[in-house]
Design an enzyme around this catalytic site. Structure first.
Site, PDB file in Angstrom:
ATOM      1  N   THR A 162       0.815  -1.224   0.000  1.00 37.86           N
ATOM      2  CA  THR A 162       0.000   0.000   0.000  1.00 37.86           C
ATOM      3  C   THR A 162       0.844   1.267   0.000  1.00 37.86           C
ATOM      4  OG1 THR A 162      -1.771  -1.097   1.183  1.00 37.86           O
ATOM      5  CG2 THR A 162      -1.728   1.279   1.352  1.00 37.86           C
ATOM      6  N   ASP A 204       1.549  -6.579  -4.549  1.00 40.45           N
ATOM      7  CA  ASP A 204       0.712  -6.531  -3.358  1.00 40.45           C
ATOM      8  C   ASP A 204       1.178  -7.741  -2.547  1.00 40.45           C
ATOM      9  OD1 ASP A 204      -2.563  -5.668  -2.583  1.00 40.45           O
ATOM     10  OD2 ASP A 204      -1.564  -7.351  -1.599  1.00 40.45           O
ATOM     11  N   SER A 205       1.411  -7.564  -1.264  1.00 45.14           N
ATOM     12  CA  SER A 205       2.041  -8.655  -0.504  1.00 45.14           C
ATOM     13  C   SER A 205       1.147  -9.879  -0.353  1.00 45.14           C
ATOM     14  CB  SER A 205       2.535  -8.162   0.858  1.00 45.14           C
ATOM     15  OG  SER A 205       1.491  -8.107   1.791  1.00 45.14           O
ATOM     16  N   SER A 206      -0.102  -9.786  -0.773  1.00 42.64           N
ATOM     17  CA  SER A 206      -0.961 -10.978  -0.757  1.00 42.64           C
ATOM     18  C   SER A 206      -0.478 -11.976  -1.806  1.00 42.64           C
ATOM     19  CB  SER A 206      -2.406 -10.591  -1.038  1.00 42.64           C
ATOM     20  OG  SER A 206      -2.754  -9.502  -0.234  1.00 42.64           O
ATOM     21  N   ASP A 261       0.011  -6.942   4.704  1.00 42.45           N
ATOM     22  CA  ASP A 261      -0.749  -8.205   4.826  1.00 42.45           C
ATOM     23  C   ASP A 261       0.124  -9.408   5.178  1.00 42.45           C
ATOM     24  OD1 ASP A 261      -3.085  -6.893   4.355  1.00 42.45           O
ATOM     25  OD2 ASP A 261      -3.299  -7.507   2.263  1.00 42.45           O
ATOM     26  N   THR A 302      -0.173 -22.858  19.000  1.00 43.81           N
ATOM     27  CA  THR A 302      -1.492 -22.507  19.532  1.00 43.81           C
ATOM     28  C   THR A 302      -2.230 -21.491  18.667  1.00 43.81           C
ATOM     29  OG1 THR A 302      -2.690 -21.505  21.382  1.00 43.81           O
ATOM     30  CG2 THR A 302      -0.403 -20.838  21.125  1.00 43.81           C
ATOM     31  N   GLN A 303      -3.564 -21.601  18.663  1.00 41.63           N
ATOM     32  CA  GLN A 303      -4.404 -20.626  17.949  1.00 41.63           C
ATOM     33  C   GLN A 303      -4.451 -19.302  18.700  1.00 41.63           C
ATOM     34  OE1 GLN A 303      -8.353 -22.190  17.401  1.00 41.63           O
ATOM     35  NE2 GLN A 303      -7.606 -24.040  16.417  1.00 41.63           N
TER      36      GLN A 303
HETATM   37  N1  ASP Z   1      -2.734  -5.462   0.413  1.00 40.72           N
HETATM   38  C1  ASP Z   1      -1.645  -4.628   0.853  1.00 40.72           C
HETATM   39  C2  ASP Z   1      -0.383  -5.468   0.856  1.00 40.72           C
HETATM   40  O1  ASP Z   1      -0.170  -6.241   1.743  1.00 40.72           O
HETATM   41  C3  ASP Z   1      -1.922  -4.062   2.200  1.00 40.72           C
HETATM   42  C4  ASP Z   1      -0.839  -3.191   2.775  1.00 40.72           C
HETATM   43  O2  ASP Z   1       0.182  -2.923   2.187  1.00 40.72           O
HETATM   44  O3  ASP Z   1      -1.022  -2.710   3.890  1.00 40.72           O
HETATM   45  O4  ASP Z   1       0.399  -5.372  -0.070  1.00 40.72           O
END
Ligand code: ASP
Length: 343
Positions: A16, A60-62, A93, A279-280
């Site tokens: 982001t 995007d880190s996803s 993320d 652990t959760q």
């Molecule tokens: N979706 C974005 C990412 O992880 C969110 C962020 O940067 O805060 O790349």
């Protein structure tokens, strides 16, 4: 403090912090890194020399993947001698996953590697990006007698510096997006930058810096829940080439005592699959044997993740599998703190 200005390398991976709104769809997407720096002229006022390097295609880190962890490790390795500190700009993320993995990949690290990002893009009027970026650079520049004060992988976000492999993203809305529930903050930024020296990682700086890039992705993560079926559980264990499974259990490492559950684990352990119990709960530790519901897990040879985060458990697992060590050494190493990731 050193009299010469530290050299800092800024590594931009995406996230982001450097995004803009797409005119047509309104969705946030990555943009050119050079423009990012133009947005923060204040950076030129810092007492350090900054060089920058960017992923060819910021992500995007996803979309993060261990192949990008290796890319970051490569950049740090190639530039290790010429820089005093590294700041990695990364989406929030999966920042804890990447930063945790890097902590295992960078053995005997004697310089700071600070991960940061932001909840709002740098061009946004209310952005948290400027403070995060500027303080991260300052943290990476901290020196005493010409040597870096911080010698570990950490994560800076919203006025706090954390040990990276202790962090978890806990909030998608608040600027305070991360927490480190099982380890104190390394530093806090207020009117002064207060470093908690007693909590900093103290590596053996006489040992050579080694970068590990053999990561084994043949793993699975199962979060148990009341009602989890034998079919679901069995199907995960039938994945080809599976080498290890992390099980997120309840509380202090407890799970159902149903016979099929224990039998599947026992059978797979005897086949050579590593089973790790974490652990959760966001805070606290696995303590197998404390309750009857975990005694059997301990008896059959399940490895204790102790108070490790899920993010660090994954990085540590891929790293240790890549080391090709004996079964016994694997268990001992997993249950030992390698980079300050467990108590
Ligand atoms: N979706 C974005 C990412 O992880 C969110 C962020 O940067 O805060 O790349």
């Amino acid at each position: 403090m050193s009299t010469s200005n530290p050299n800092i390398l800024l590594i931009y991976t995406g996230g982001t912090i450097g995004m803009v709104k797409d005119f047509k769809t309104g969705a946030l997407k990555a943009f050119d890194f050079k423009t990012l720096l133009d947005k923060i002229p204040e950076i030129q006022l810092l007492d350090c020399k900054i060089d920058t390097v960017s992923f060819k295609k910021p992500i995007d880190s996803s979309d993060m993947d261990p192949k990008y962890w290796i890319q970051i490790a490569d950049i740090i390795e190639e530039n290790y001698k010429n820089f005093d500190g590294f700041v990695v700009l990364h989406g929030s993320d999966t920042m804890s996953y990447t930063a945790s993995a890097l902590s295992f990949m960078l053995e005997n690290l004697a310089k700071p590697v600070v991960f940061t990002g932001s909840q709002l893009p740098i061009g946004d009027l209310r952005t948290d990006a400027k403070e995060n970026l500027i303080t991260s650079i300052q943290v990476a520049s901290l020196q005493e007698k010409g040597k870096p004060i911080i010698k570990e992988v950490c994560l800076y976000f919203e006025y706090k510096l954390y040990r990276a492999n202790r962090t978890t993203k806990i909030n998608a809305e608040h600027f305070q997006a991360f927490a480190s529930l099982n380890y104190p903050d390394l530093a806090e930024s207020g009117v002064h930058l207060k470093i908690n020296n007693e909590y900093l990682f103290k590596p053996n700086i006489r040992k050579k810096f080694v970068v590990h890039k053999d990561l084994d992705k043949n793993i699975a993560l199962i979060k148990v829940f009341p009602g989890i079926s034998k079919t679901v559980f069995t199907s995960i264990f039938s994945i080809p080439n599976l080498k290890a499974v992390i099980i997120e259990t309840y509380g202090a490492g407890n799970s159902t005592t149903k016979k099929w559950f224990i039998d599947i684990l026992k059978e797979n352990i005897s086949k050579g699959i590593h089973i790790i119990n974490i652990t959760q709960c966001s805070g606290g530790s696995v303590m197998m044997g404390q309750y009857e519901t975990s005694s059997e897990l301990k008896r059959i040879g399940v490895i204790s993740g102790k108070d490790i985060t899920t993010e660090a458990a994954i990085g540590k697992l891929m790293y240790l599998l890549g080391q090709n060590i004996s079964r016994k050494a694997f268990k001992t190493n997993y249950e030992t703190s390698l980079r300050g990731e467990i108590n």
